[in-house]
Design an enzyme around this catalytic site. Structure first.
Site: not given
Ligand SMILES: O=c1ccn([C@@H]2O[C@H](COP(=O)(O)O)[C@@H](O)[C@H]2O)c(=O)[nH]1
Length: 240
Positions: A35, A62, A67, A121, A212
């Site tokens: 991603k 992502d 817009d 989230t 992470r």
């Molecule tokens: O609702 C959302 C949409 C996108 N993300 C993205 O996913 C990863 C999550 O990373 P972690 O380090 O596992 O928390 C990150 O790139 C976000 O931009 C999301 O977390 N929630």
């Protein structure tokens, strides 16, 4: 690549292309999709996508487009021309924007699936209330997912805690992509609606985004392998 590996999405949340390439190379054997998000794309642009393709992985761009329909439609065309497999748009951009995104993706010559981001989230009910929304995250996610579905979108980003509900609302054709995944005992960070990998699979999630807990692990490949093993176990339990 086995089914569990195919379901693991690793975000290249790194500050430079060199770091992203190095991080991706290490975990690639245990990851199905790479991603590219805002941090890397703003700095490095299409070179980040090419780096993922060089590793033989599908690319999830992502950018959470939000817009006017014309601008989003043209951005979808640009993303399609880069060969990305998944592209996010914000479901809260509204029906016409979602229709335009879905129709531009359908016209593209390479396969491109639009993913509607339902409710981030990192937000909980109190955050929605502060935005003037009286719905719970689960209710809001379902509301905007239905809007996106009616606009022709078939992919959705949501917390896995909403996956079972979205699956019963939208049916088997919906592709459910779930960030906010945390193996038991790992730090939630800024994520507020989290589940473990096994809980996400049990709830019917298709793709699990895990950043992470892998990127910041002492041994990122071992962390990715452990998550794939947990997904495998949960898939086996789902099929029994
Ligand atoms: O609702 C959302 C949409 C996108 N993300 C993205 O996913 C990863 C999550 O990373 P972690 O380090 O596992 O928390 C990150 O790139 C976000 O931009 C999301 O977390 N929630």
């Amino acid at each position: 690549m086995n089914e569990a590996t195919r379901r693991l999405v690793f975000p290249l949340d790194y500050g430079s292309l060199e770091e992203a390439r190095a991080g991706a190379r290490v975990v690639a054997p245990s990851v199905g999709v790479l991603k590219v998000g805002l941090e890397l794309f703003v700095r490095e642009g299409p070179a980040a996508i090419a780096a993922c393709h060089d590793l033989g992985r599908e690319v999830f761009l992502d950018l959470k487009l939000h817009d006017i329909p014309e601008t989003v439609g043209r951005a979808v065309q640009s993303a399609a021309s880069l060969g990305v497999r998944y592209l996010t748009v914000h479901a809260h951009g509204g029906r016409v924007m979602l229709e335009r995104a879905a129709s531009e993706a359908a016209r593209a010559s390479s396969p491109l699936t639009i993913l509607a981001v339902t409710v981030l989230t990192s937000l909980d009910g109190a955050d929605l209330a502060s935005l003037g929304l009286s719905t719970s995250p689960a209710e809001q996610a379902e509301r905007v997912a239905r809007l996106a579905w009616d606009a022709g979108v078939r992919g959705f980003v949501a917390s896995a805690s909403e996956a079972a509900n979205l699956r019963s609302a939208l049916g088997p054709e919906a592709l459910l992509v779930t960030p906010g995944i945390r193996p038991a005992g790992s730090d939630a960070g800024d994520q507020k609606r989290i589940t473990t990998p096994a809980q996400a699979i049990a709830a019917g999630a298709d793709l699990l985004v895990v950043g992470r807990p892998i990127r910041d692990a002492k041994d990122p490949l071992a962390a990715a392998r452990a998550i794939v093993a947990e997904i495998e176990g949960a898939l086996a339990a789902r099929h029994t």
